[in-house]
Design an enzyme around this catalytic site. Structure first.
Site, PDB file in Angstrom:
ATOM      1  N   TYR A  78     -60.992   5.567 -54.724  1.00  0.00           N
ATOM      2  CA  TYR A  78     -61.978   6.376 -54.007  1.00  0.00           C
ATOM      3  C   TYR A  78     -63.230   6.678 -54.811  1.00  0.00           C
ATOM      4  CZ  TYR A  78     -59.196   7.096 -49.841  1.00  0.00           C
ATOM      5  OH  TYR A  78     -58.524   6.898 -48.671  1.00  0.00           O
ATOM      6  N   LYS A 111     -47.639   1.837 -57.878  1.00  0.00           N
ATOM      7  CA  LYS A 111     -47.405   0.406 -57.749  1.00  0.00           C
ATOM      8  C   LYS A 111     -47.553  -0.138 -59.168  1.00  0.00           C
ATOM      9  CE  LYS A 111     -46.814  -3.394 -55.374  1.00  0.00           C
ATOM     10  NZ  LYS A 111     -45.604  -3.725 -54.591  1.00  0.00           N
ATOM     11  N   ASP A 170     -44.573   0.552 -51.577  1.00  0.00           N
ATOM     12  CA  ASP A 170     -44.049  -0.253 -50.459  1.00  0.00           C
ATOM     13  C   ASP A 170     -42.645   0.219 -50.075  1.00  0.00           C
ATOM     14  OD1 ASP A 170     -43.295  -1.174 -52.963  1.00  0.00           O
ATOM     15  OD2 ASP A 170     -43.293  -3.291 -52.430  1.00  0.00           O
ATOM     16  N   ASP A 197     -53.271   8.436 -48.960  1.00  0.00           N
ATOM     17  CA  ASP A 197     -53.949   8.313 -47.672  1.00  0.00           C
ATOM     18  C   ASP A 197     -53.023   7.600 -46.684  1.00  0.00           C
ATOM     19  OD1 ASP A 197     -56.028   8.307 -45.779  1.00  0.00           O
ATOM     20  OD2 ASP A 197     -56.560   6.252 -46.340  1.00  0.00           O
ATOM     21  N   ASP A 199     -50.487   9.309 -43.200  1.00  0.00           N
ATOM     22  CA  ASP A 199     -50.565   8.955 -41.776  1.00  0.00           C
ATOM     23  C   ASP A 199     -49.153   8.648 -41.262  1.00  0.00           C
ATOM     24  OD1 ASP A 199     -53.331   9.253 -41.712  1.00  0.00           O
ATOM     25  OD2 ASP A 199     -53.670   7.397 -40.591  1.00  0.00           O
TER      26      ASP A 199
END
Ligand code: IPM
Ligand code: MN
Length: 377
Positions: free
Chosen positions: A136, A209, A242, A266, A270
């Site tokens: 970001y 990750k 993941d 982010d 959701d």
């Protein structure tokens, strides 16, 4: 005196849901004897189209005089993607150094969970999203042919690693840098452990990750393990992002506090929003525990539904609840939460997304009535 709150209704459904958010906030504060003064600001897409301005230094200075910011939604289909996101939302988060994006994932009784056999007691955890770093930061570039000098390092990397002839005019390449600082990782991870301690949660899960993006998330992982040493009573766990999306759907009851770098946060919030009944129910707080924090529903401006009076105001109302809690107004905050919980449980005043037919304002008014009932009884 009381608290001074800056209200930014924004675009699309923003003003509609914010109207209800403010109604509920004012009612709860009145009942709990909390003084509040609200001031509205016009920032957003419409304002940008009219004035050519997003947020200027002086606007930010003015906002810094407030105790908190309450934001509806920003986003306008007439404006190219990224302009408002960067110029408003991220500017606010970065300027006020709101380094924690706290997003509770909580399924209230009566809210529709798409997972078979999962109950409210199974879905109740916090996502602590880092909010100022990672991908970001906005560093990157895009070009074709002879790259400008500032992109030299990336150009050389491309040439070396991919054997691309980036000097030719045919090869177009783009890059975006994720940046993580030790300080940036440390403060948000520490926040997550402190939250776990304060809320009586026994486990903190770190998302990354680090198996592939070794530099940035390697540092993240290392800092997580260091900070964890200071909290021997709290269990820790590492999860690749993941796998995290899989486990969140399969075993959401496993999670208590999840701490994550910005971009993965982010994405998984959701997903989290759907677990708790949809975007219409998911609030978030952009927190600077030592400064000005900002509270917002995590949904966007939903232009398709704007002006129809049908959007679900509960995410915004719950963001208001988070704001009261952060300000230290526990009674008012709990009043709002209990009222929302009751409205959902009764199921008589629900918007279309929850299978009802109520209008935005009817839900807001139902919450206010419940507040009064709960307070009086
Ligand atoms: C969110 C939004 C923002 C984000 C966008 C609009 C900048 O998706 O609050 O989750 O990516 O953080
Ligand atoms: Mn998002």
């Amino acid at each position: 005196m009381g608290y001074k709150i800056a209200v930014i209704p924004g675009d699309g459904i923003g003003p509609e849901v914010m109207r209800e958010g403010v109604k509920v906030l004012q009612a709860a504060c009145e009942l709990a004897g909390v003084e509040l003064s609200l001031e509205e600001f016009p920032y957003g897409g419409e304002y940008y189209l009219k004035t050519g301005k997003l947020l200027e230094e002086e606007d930010l200075k003015e906002l810094s005089r407030f105790d908190a910011i309450y934001l509806g939604a920003v986003g306008d289909p007439r404006i190219p993607t990224g302009v408002l996101e960067r110029g408003l939302l991220l500017t606010l988060r970065f300027y006020f150094d709101q380094y924690v994006n706290l997003r509770p994932i909580k399924l209230y009784p009566g809210a529709p969970c798409p997972l078979k056999d999962k109950k409210p007691e199974d879905i109740d955890f916090y996502v602590v999203r880092e909010n100022t770093e990672d991908f970001y930061v906005g560093l990157g570039g895009r070009g074709r042919g002879r790259w400008r000098e500032e992109h030299r390092m990336v150009r050389e990397l491309y040439q070396l690693k991919l054997g691309m002839d980036v000097e030719s005019d045919r090869e177009e390449i783009a890059y975006q840098l994720g940046v993580m600082s030790r300080k940036g990782a440390e403060r948000v991870i520490r926040y997550a452990f402190e939250l776990a301690k304060r809320e009586g949660r026994r486990k903190v899960t770190a998302v990354d990750k680090a198996n592939v993006l070794t530099h940035v998330y390697g540092l993240w992982r290392e800092v997580f393990q260091e900070v964890a040493k200071g909290y021997p009573e709290i269990e820790t766990e590492l999860a690749f992002v993941d796998a995290m999306t899989m486990w969140m759907v399969k075993n959401p009851e496993w999670y208590e506090v999840v701490v994550t770098p910005n971009m993965f946060g982010d994405i998984i919030t959701d997903l989290g929003a759907m677990l708790q009944g949809g975007m219409g129910l998911a609030p978030g707080g952009n927190l600077n525990p030592e400064g000005v924090s900002m509270f917002e529903p995590i949904h966007g401006s939903a232009p398709k539904y704007a002006g129809k009076g049908v959007a679900n105001p509960l995410a915004t109302i719950l963001a208001g609840k988070m704001m009261l809690e952060e300000l230290g107004e526990r009674e008012a905050s709990q009043l709002v939460e209990s009222a929302v919980r009751e409205v959902l449980r009764e199921g008589k005043h629900l918007t279309y997304d929850l299978g009802g037919t109520s209008k935005t304002h009817e839900v807001g008014e139902a919450v206010v009535r419940k507040l009064r009932e709960i307070h009086g009884g």
